[in-house]
Design a protein around this motif. Structure first.
Motif: not given
Lengths: 875, 189
Positions: A394-409
């Motif tokens: 669950v958490l990994m999926n969530f992280l990868s979704a976050m990884l796809r979002d915009e965000g700083g370094l």
């Protein structure tokens, strides 16, 4: 009509900043208007505002420019316009650090601060203190003292705060003005009282006893100002941390929980939960206060409370559980920051069953919160992964979704870190994690992150179930990315080829294509790897793909020495110490990506120091420093003389560096030496005394020993004595009284030369231990094997591993120093180099039974003596 | 300038504003002199050594003076030149009892006269031989020759013995300066 419309629109959204597109030079040109007589206040105020705006936008003024503008500005003192004058004060403050001769306005400012115009006084004090240096301090002291006790609160506050700032100019300002500050402490104004307390604390800061007295006096009288009360709580907590006047102060802080000001109540609660020693009983009352704040209509209070609870959830999750109900209410708070903190707190304290629900909730608004809070979320997930390994999907999926979002370094790096950490902690998660990271680098704008992930792929990918699937992702980078990413991708490809023979032909095709790259580094790497890989399979190939990180200055020195020698033997790279790997701060801290200064390793900095001493040149010239031991103390810390020793091992020599400190104010030591009795086999080559050792000034003396020919004898105990000529001296001046000194000596503790001093661990992730182990047998290394029962003090496998690594000075390979919990058997793989460049490999099989650890140790080394030394010193 | 301003300007009713620079060695009495020119209720009681400079305003004969009272301390003398450019008159104050440092005063005066912002301009310079009451004070004649004032060709100058504590001699001195400034700057326009 159309034009009119457009104008109006422009006015609405474009008219925001009249100061946009200003040129520094033009504005400074305009500043010449200041010289006109009579002064035009409106015009000058506008220009001065422009200058201030530019400076605050980060525009740098040169010294000449600033000085010119500053002197032009001083002419504005002739105007009586209040607005202009106050702008001048601001200008003085801004320019005071750049312009020269800013002291010129001292008299004008003192006139303003003592004058009748109240609007000038406070601002003039602040400006005056920024231009005052140590030399001018005496001239303004009288005015400052008057201002501190002035009846106008603004003036008094300004003077108090300025005197705090002045402590950076002259340390004892606060102490000299403490009487006035004491008087100001009785002021009715909340700010004056607060600032006065600040000055009083500054004055006493270095004297713990005085602080205790101040705090205990003030805790009995109740301070009117809530700010001052908050500060008093902080002071009390500092004392509590140092265990001063425990009971009384603790009661005071606790009583502040019932203060009428919310600020003070929060401060007290925050202080109580952060007092390291709090048990659950003590935490009850502050937590109930925070719980109350969670329901407050004021967002600031809710935020403060939930933030404190969030921090606390790390250390005392059980105590925070009491607030879970209130936190549940906050997860739908309209303020996103509060909601994020509430959720992450719940994630830390909640049960495994609630994880899914909370993750769903947070997913609804994660795109709306700022990066800083996203990082908080990521850290919470990381903690969660450690706590509930089963939830990793669950958490990994969530992280990868976050990884796809915009965000700083910083945010992306935190996510990547978390994924990597999860992969390391949980082998099941590895494949999924690598897949997510592969996907991420497909579209990653941060070069540094892409390089890191490619490196990781090269490390971990070859050992996964299906290595070939990663090749495509990596090769895509070679086609699409910038030069540094391409270079990293080439290295990763080579890793695959070296570790997975089936992939070798395909990778070679790809690498040969890379040899046509436009970038030098990429081409060089591709050519290098192609050349190595085409020499066909060899178990020792892998270290060449990932060359060990050597310390460059030492490598240079060693190569230079080699060129000077006859060069009939091949160059021995194992002589060169490895570069220092910078440990990444893990857990809560966010990795800062500020470029670090290239740091020297410990050995390099010592080598630099040693090579500057001419008497040591015979040793240091020929041979690089092999290893420097940790500092060992030869005296108790509270004795008259303090001696610490660092052992520097060279191929055949041992330099002992004694750092001495004289803690007697009335003695001057001369000709300070540490004499040693060389143990059997050792030869004393020389000693370098320290000519003079004054009070509290560190001095260093050296001893040079030659290692015994017989390696077995090199582990020894050396008795040491400190010898010196003491001369009595005046404690105040440090000038010796007596003409003649007297010889004296001081017994020190014995110095141990251990195995670890002569050994350098050189394993790490890159080393393929089994290949090296087998190759060692093939290359005719001698092997010794023995079985030991470890002592009664070692009762766990972790302790055995730790003590073995510390004792032998070898480095663990293939992460074998991590003992999975709950196991009863473990194999520790160790690698390293003995002084003189003799490679050492060791394998320790450990077994745990009835709190007793048994170990079978096998050692392989080209030199049988070294192998024997290792086994014999363990026993 | 508004119509009204211009009208009053034409009629000579409007107060003229001028800048004067007050310089001299430290402890020669600059701040005390300026203090004396100020209105009775604006004066300060104790005068301390000036650090940097002070701006003071006073009026005389319908001319508004803005005096830049500079510090005479040797550390700050180099800063005088920043204010040379936009002054319409200079008051140079000498401690007439300080024979020893007369050469220093002369040196500072020479530097002032050679400065590009001053050299070519017709600026009236008023020399005040202060502390005339002290027993061993030099006469104005001796001071004038000591400072080499006769070399000043292109600027009107005037020397006057004064006592800044009592105010003796200050009135006629400032009167001279006002007349000069009026002649050079105001009536010309």
């Amino acid at each position: 009509m159309n034009a009119f419309k457009r104008d109006k629109k422009e006015e609405e959204d474009g008219g925001g900043n009249p100061f946009q597109n200003m040129e520094k030079t033009t504005v400074l040109q305009e500043a010449r208007t200041f010289n006109d007589t009579p002064v035009n206040p409106r015009k000058c105020a506008h220009i001065l505002t422009k200058i201030l705006y530019l400076i605050n936008q980060g525009e740098q003024l040169g010294t000449t420019e600033a000085t010119e503008a500053f002197f032009a500005m001083t002419k504005l003192f002739q105007s009586r316009d209040v607005v202009l004058r106050r702008l001048v004060y601001l200008g003085i403050k801004e320019l005071s650090s750049v312009a020269e001769d800013v002291i010129i306005v001292t008299s004008s400012l003192t006139k303003d601060m003592t004058g009748k115009e109240d609007l000038y006084r406070a601002a003039a004090i602040r400006a005056l203190c920024t231009i005052t240096d140590g030399g001018m301090l005496a001239a303004i002291e009288r005015y400052m003292k008057q201002a501190i006790v002035d009846k106008s609160p603004a003036v008094s506050s300004a003077a108090l705060v300025s005197s705090l700032h002045l402590t950076s100019v002259s340390g004892d300002v606060a102490r000299r003005w403490a009487n006035e500050a004491q008087e100001a402490l009785n002021s009715d104004n909340v700010m004056v009282q607060y600032h006065a307390l600040g000055v009083l604390y500054q004055a006493r800061k270095s004297d713990k006893h005085a602080v205790t007295k101040l705090v205990s006096k003030l805790t009995r009288t109740s301070l009117k100002s809530p700010y001052a009360a908050c500060m008093l709580i902080r002071m009390a907590c500092k004392l509590l941390d140092e265990d001063e006047g425990a009971g009384e102060l603790y009661e005071f802080v606790e009583s502040c929980l019932r203060h009428k000001s919310e600020m003070v109540v929060y401060e007290a609660a925050h202080a109580l939960v952060n007092l390291g020693r709090s048990g659950s009983r003590e935490l009850a009352s502050p937590i109930s206060v925070l719980q109350l704040f969670c329901g407050s209509p004021k967002p600031a209070l809710r935020f403060a409370a939930v933030r404190t609870l969030n921090k606390m959830a790390m250390s005392h999750p059980a105590a925070v559980t009491a607030c879970n109900l209130d936190l549940e209410n906050l997860i739908t708070d309209s303020n996103r920051s509060i909601a994020t903190l509430a959720i992450t707190t719940l994630l830390k304290t909640g049960a495994e069953s609630s994880v899914d629900r909370l993750m769903k909730q947070i997913a609804t608004f994660v795109s709306e919160i700022s990066d800083e809070f996203k990082v908080v979320v990521v850290q919470a997930i990381r903690a969660l992964c450690q706590k509930f390994p089963r939830k990793h999907a669950v958490l990994m999926n969530f992280l990868s979704a976050m990884l796809r979002d915009e965000g700083g370094l910083e945010y992306k790096a935190a996510i990547a870190d978390t994924i990597i950490a999860v992969m390391e902690g949980n082998t099941e998660a590895k494949e999924a994690g690598l897949a997510h990271l592969c996907e991420f680098i497909e579209d990653c704008e941060h070069t540094s992150l892409a390089v890191r992930i490619l490196h990781l792929l090269g490390q971990e990918g070859p050992t996964s179930k299906q290595p070939s699937r990663y090749i495509r992702f990596i090769y895509n980078r070679v086609i699409l990315e910038s030069a540094s990413v391409r270079a990293a991708a080439v290295t990763a490809l080579a890793h695959f080829a070296a570790s997975c023979p089936p992939l070798l032909p395909n990778v070679l095709v790809l690498l040969s294509r890379c040899q046509l790259d436009s970038d030098d580094e990429v081409r060089d790497r591709a050519a290098y790897y192609c050349a190595i890989l085409q020499q066909q399979n060899d178990p020792t190939l892998l270290p060449l793909i990932q060359p060990p990180l050597l310390s460059i200055p030492s490598l240079e020195g060693a190569l230079r020495n080699y060129i000077r020698s006859s060069m009939d033997q091949p160059f021995d790279i194992s002589q060169v110490p490895p570069a220092q790997t910078v440990e990444e701060p893990t857990q809560t801290e966010i990795l800062s990506n500020i470029k670090q200064q290239p740091r020297l390793t410990r050995e390099e900095s010592f080598m630099e120091k040693l090579s500057q001493i001419p008497q040591l040149a015979t040793v240091t010239r020929d041979c690089p420093l092999f290893k420097s031991s940790a500092v060992c103390e030869l005296t108790e810390s509270e004795t008259e003389y303090n001696v610490k020793c660092v052992k520097h091992s060279f191929a055949n020599h041992l330099i002992l560096q004694f750092d001495c400190l004289n803690t007697l104010t009335d003695q001057l030591l001369e000709d300070v030496r540490v004499t040693v009795e060389p143990p059997e086999g050792y030869t004393l080559i020389g000693e370098i005394p320290c000519p003079r050792l004054a009070y509290n000034e560190p001095g260093t003396t050296y001893i040079v020993l030659e290692y015994p020919k017989d390696i077995q004898a090199s582990v020894a105990t050396i008795p040491t004595t400190l010898r010196f000529t003491a001369r009595d001296c005046d404690p105040a001046t440090g000038i010796p009284d007596a003409e003649q000194g007297y010889d004296d000596e001081y017994m020190l503790e014995d110095l141990e030369v251990t195995l670890a001093d002569q050994m350098r661990g050189s394993a790490g992730r890159g080393l393929d231990f089994s290949a090296a182990w087998d190759a060692a047998a093939a290359r005719g290394f001698s092997e010794l094997e023995e079985t030991f029962a470890l002592g009664a003090s070692v009762t766990t496998l972790e302790a055995a591993v730790r003590s073995l690594i510390g004792f032998l000075g070898l480095g663990a390979a293939e992460l074998s120093d991590r003992v999975p919990s709950g196991t009863v058997g473990h194999t520790l793989l160790l690698g390293g180099v003995f002084r003189g460049g003799k490679q050492v490999l060791a394998r320790a099989r450990l077994a745990l039974a009835d709190e007793q650890v048994t170990m079978q140790l096998s050692v392989r080394s080209p030199d049988p003596d070294v192998a024997e030394l290792i086994t014999s010193s363990v026993g | 300038m508004g119509l009204f301003d211009r009208l009053t300007g034409l009629l000579g009713l409007k107060k003229k504003e001028v800048n004067v620079l007050v310089i001299g060695l430290n402890n020669s009495g600059k701040s005390t002199v300026i203090n004396h020119f100020k209105r009775e209720d604006d004066r300060c009681i104790d005068i301390v050594p000036t650090v940097g400079f002070n701006v003071e305003k006073f009026a005389f004969k319908n001319v508004g003076f803005t005096a830049f009272d500079m510090s005479g301390h040797d550390r700050y003398r180099s800063l005088w030149e920043h204010y040379y450019k936009d002054c319409q008159g200079i008051i140079f104050i000498i401690d007439s009892s300080d024979k020893l440092r007369l050469v220093v005063a002369k040196e500072e005066l020479d530097m002032l006269l050679q400065h590009p912002d001053v050299a070519g301009r017709k600026i009236p310079i008023l020399f005040l031989a202060n502390k005339m009451d002290l027993p061993d004070s030099l006469t104005t004649v001796k001071l004038a020759s000591g400072l080499g004032l006769d070399r000043i060709q292109n600027k009107p100058w005037h020397i006057r013995a004064t006592n800044a504590v009592t105010g003796e001699g200050l009135q006629p001195a400032i009167e001279w300066l006002t007349d000069q400034i009026r002649d050079i700057y105001i009536n010309k326009r």
